[in-house]
Write a protein that holds these residues in place. Structure first.
Motif, PDB file in Angstrom:
ATOM      1  N   GLN A  16       0.844  -1.188   0.000  1.00 33.08           N
ATOM      2  CA  GLN A  16       0.000   0.000   0.000  1.00 33.08           C
ATOM      3  C   GLN A  16       0.885   1.246   0.000  1.00 33.08           C
ATOM      4  O   GLN A  16       1.991   1.226   0.569  1.00 33.08           O
ATOM      5  N   VAL A  17       0.393   2.327  -0.596  1.00 30.81           N
ATOM      6  CA  VAL A  17       1.113   3.590  -0.562  1.00 30.81           C
ATOM      7  C   VAL A  17       1.410   3.944   0.897  1.00 30.81           C
ATOM      8  O   VAL A  17       0.533   3.846   1.759  1.00 30.81           O
ATOM      9  N   GLY A  18       2.664   4.295   1.163  1.00 32.14           N
ATOM     10  CA  GLY A  18       3.081   4.663   2.519  1.00 32.14           C
ATOM     11  C   GLY A  18       3.738   3.536   3.295  1.00 32.14           C
ATOM     12  O   GLY A  18       4.345   3.779   4.338  1.00 32.14           O
ATOM     13  N   SER A  26      23.456  -9.132  -4.750  1.00 36.11           N
ATOM     14  CA  SER A  26      24.334  -9.520  -5.868  1.00 36.11           C
ATOM     15  C   SER A  26      25.460  -8.517  -6.067  1.00 36.11           C
ATOM     16  O   SER A  26      25.719  -8.064  -7.182  1.00 36.11           O
ATOM     17  N   CYS A  27      26.102  -8.177  -4.970  1.00 32.71           N
ATOM     18  CA  CYS A  27      27.215  -7.228  -5.002  1.00 32.71           C
ATOM     19  C   CYS A  27      28.263  -7.686  -3.984  1.00 32.71           C
ATOM     20  O   CYS A  27      28.032  -8.626  -3.229  1.00 32.71           O
ATOM     21  N   ALA A  28      29.407  -7.002  -3.970  1.00 30.34           N
ATOM     22  CA  ALA A  28      30.503  -7.407  -3.087  1.00 30.34           C
ATOM     23  C   ALA A  28      30.091  -7.413  -1.615  1.00 30.34           C
ATOM     24  O   ALA A  28      30.470  -8.309  -0.862  1.00 30.34           O
ATOM     25  N   VAL A  29      29.332  -6.404  -1.204  1.00 29.97           N
ATOM     26  CA  VAL A  29      28.908  -6.298   0.197  1.00 29.97           C
ATOM     27  C   VAL A  29      27.394  -6.060   0.239  1.00 29.97           C
ATOM     28  O   VAL A  29      26.939  -4.913   0.235  1.00 29.97           O
ATOM     29  N   PRO A  30      26.603  -7.133   0.263  1.00 33.01           N
ATOM     30  CA  PRO A  30      25.156  -6.952   0.327  1.00 33.01           C
ATOM     31  C   PRO A  30      24.742  -6.328   1.656  1.00 33.01           C
ATOM     32  O   PRO A  30      25.382  -6.568   2.685  1.00 33.01           O
ATOM     33  N   GLY A  31      23.656  -5.532   1.599  1.00 36.94           N
ATOM     34  CA  GLY A  31      23.154  -4.942   2.827  1.00 36.94           C
ATOM     35  C   GLY A  31      22.055  -3.930   2.567  1.00 36.94           C
ATOM     36  O   GLY A  31      21.695  -3.646   1.417  1.00 36.94           O
ATOM     37  N   ILE A  32      21.548  -3.381   3.665  1.00 39.45           N
ATOM     38  CA  ILE A  32      20.490  -2.379   3.588  1.00 39.45           C
ATOM     39  C   ILE A  32      21.130  -1.020   3.330  1.00 39.45           C
ATOM     40  O   ILE A  32      21.932  -0.536   4.123  1.00 39.45           O
ATOM     41  N   ALA A  33      20.742  -0.431   2.192  1.00 43.29           N
ATOM     42  CA  ALA A  33      21.344   0.827   1.747  1.00 43.29           C
ATOM     43  C   ALA A  33      20.516   2.042   2.130  1.00 43.29           C
ATOM     44  O   ALA A  33      21.029   3.160   2.093  1.00 43.29           O
ATOM     45  N   GLY A  34      19.262   1.848   2.482  1.00 39.10           N
ATOM     46  CA  GLY A  34      18.434   2.989   2.835  1.00 39.10           C
ATOM     47  C   GLY A  34      17.005   2.600   3.138  1.00 39.10           C
ATOM     48  O   GLY A  34      16.611   1.437   3.015  1.00 39.10           O
ATOM     49  N   ILE A  35      16.258   3.612   3.529  1.00 38.02           N
ATOM     50  CA  ILE A  35      14.840   3.472   3.852  1.00 38.02           C
ATOM     51  C   ILE A  35      14.047   4.145   2.738  1.00 38.02           C
ATOM     52  O   ILE A  35      14.384   5.246   2.298  1.00 38.02           O
ATOM     53  N   ALA A  36      12.995   3.478   2.315  1.00 37.96           N
ATOM     54  CA  ALA A  36      12.129   4.020   1.272  1.00 37.96           C
ATOM     55  C   ALA A  36      10.680   3.778   1.685  1.00 37.96           C
ATOM     56  O   ALA A  36      10.412   3.232   2.758  1.00 37.96           O
ATOM     57  N   GLU A  37       9.775   4.183   0.810  1.00 41.64           N
ATOM     58  CA  GLU A  37       8.360   3.922   1.038  1.00 41.64           C
ATOM     59  C   GLU A  37       7.691   3.614  -0.292  1.00 41.64           C
ATOM     60  O   GLU A  37       8.176   4.029  -1.352  1.00 41.64           O
ATOM     61  N   ILE A  38       6.599   2.898  -0.233  1.00 41.21           N
ATOM     62  CA  ILE A  38       5.809   2.631  -1.429  1.00 41.21           C
ATOM     63  C   ILE A  38       5.127   3.947  -1.817  1.00 41.21           C
ATOM     64  O   ILE A  38       4.499   4.596  -0.994  1.00 41.21           O
ATOM     65  N   ALA A  39       5.288   4.320  -3.095  1.00 40.37           N
ATOM     66  CA  ALA A  39       4.837   5.645  -3.546  1.00 40.37           C
ATOM     67  C   ALA A  39       3.715   5.578  -4.579  1.00 40.37           C
ATOM     68  O   ALA A  39       3.282   6.619  -5.074  1.00 40.37           O
ATOM     69  N   SER A  40       3.239   4.382  -4.937  1.00 42.27           N
ATOM     70  CA  SER A  40       2.149   4.274  -5.909  1.00 42.27           C
ATOM     71  C   SER A  40       1.366   2.999  -5.649  1.00 42.27           C
ATOM     72  O   SER A  40       1.783   2.151  -4.866  1.00 42.27           O
ATOM     73  N   ILE A  85       5.739  -1.229  -9.222  1.00 42.61           N
ATOM     74  CA  ILE A  85       5.247  -0.288  -8.213  1.00 42.61           C
ATOM     75  C   ILE A  85       6.323   0.774  -8.047  1.00 42.61           C
ATOM     76  O   ILE A  85       7.498   0.527  -8.328  1.00 42.61           O
ATOM     77  N   ASP A  86       5.953   1.968  -7.632  1.00 41.32           N
ATOM     78  CA  ASP A  86       6.944   3.029  -7.426  1.00 41.32           C
ATOM     79  C   ASP A  86       7.402   3.055  -5.974  1.00 41.32           C
ATOM     80  O   ASP A  86       6.609   2.866  -5.052  1.00 41.32           O
ATOM     81  N   VAL A  87       8.698   3.306  -5.826  1.00 45.24           N
ATOM     82  CA  VAL A  87       9.340   3.374  -4.513  1.00 45.24           C
ATOM     83  C   VAL A  87      10.039   4.723  -4.390  1.00 45.24           C
ATOM     84  O   VAL A  87      10.725   5.152  -5.315  1.00 45.24           O
ATOM     85  N   ARG A  88       9.848   5.396  -3.259  1.00 43.83           N
ATOM     86  CA  ARG A  88      10.447   6.709  -3.001  1.00 43.83           C
ATOM     87  C   ARG A  88      11.455   6.608  -1.859  1.00 43.83           C
ATOM     88  O   ARG A  88      11.152   6.059  -0.794  1.00 43.83           O
ATOM     89  N   ALA A  89      12.641   7.157  -2.079  1.00 47.08           N
ATOM     90  CA  ALA A  89      13.671   7.194  -1.035  1.00 47.08           C
ATOM     91  C   ALA A  89      13.209   8.101   0.104  1.00 47.08           C
ATOM     92  O   ALA A  89      12.640   9.165  -0.134  1.00 47.08           O
ATOM     93  N   VAL A  90      13.474   7.678   1.325  1.00 44.58           N
ATOM     94  CA  VAL A  90      13.118   8.458   2.507  1.00 44.58           C
ATOM     95  C   VAL A  90      14.369   8.883   3.268  1.00 44.58           C
ATOM     96  O   VAL A  90      14.506  10.039   3.654  1.00 44.58           O
TER      97      VAL A  90
END
Length: 154
Positions: A47-49, A58-72, A102-107
């Motif tokens: 759901q939006v929000g 699939s990279c040298a150092v996998p991990g959480i790069a940031g927080i986002a939200e569903i935008a559409s 679906i669209d995702v927005r960086a937070v």
């Protein structure tokens, strides 16, 4: 419906969290999901929000790069109709699409939290991402896991 939380994997060579931060409205289309369970999460549950842990895989150092939200709201993934796309699906039609975007927005960017560090916290021992054989590109995150990871990110 109460707010839900998700982890969404992206290969940083394709779309990184920095790419999303640099994009118009800090928003990107989430495309190329070709797993039915992951597609169903996008199509039927997001759901939006809703909160998103943007995960580099699939990279040298996998991990959480940031927080986002569903935008559409969900929509047909256009890449399924493009024969030049690596995500093309010959069985998909405009009248009967098979795959959903679906669209995702960086937070917030915050601190990069490596997979190795996530595995070190007993508070996350039941997290789907850390389960043996976990390969889904889109998966739910429990509220307590979300809160704990937000503290790690800072």
């Amino acid at each position: 419906m109460p707010k839900q939380y998700w982890l969404m994997k992206s290969e940083p060579d394709d779309v990184s969290f920095d790419d999303v931060l640099a994009s118009k409205n800090q928003t990107t289309s989430w495309y190329g999901v070709r797993n039915y369970q992951a597609r169903n999460f996008i199509r039927d549950a997001m759901q939006v929000g809703d909160g998103v842990l943007f995960y580099h895989s699939s990279c040298a150092v996998p991990g959480i790069a940031g927080i986002a939200e569903i935008a559409s709201t969900p929509y047909p993934d256009a890449t399924q109709f493009d024969p030049a796309s690596p995500y093309y699906d010959a069985k998909a039609t405009q009248e009967s699409p098979r795959w959903t975007g679906i669209d995702v927005r960086a937070v917030k960017q915050g601190r990069y939290v490596e997979l190795k560090e996530l595995r070190s916290h007993p508070e996350l021992e039941n997290m789907r991402l850390l389960a043996k054989g976990s390969r889904l590109s889109v998966m739910p995150v429990e509220a307590d896991e979300w809160r704990f990871i937000l503290k790690l990110i800072g």
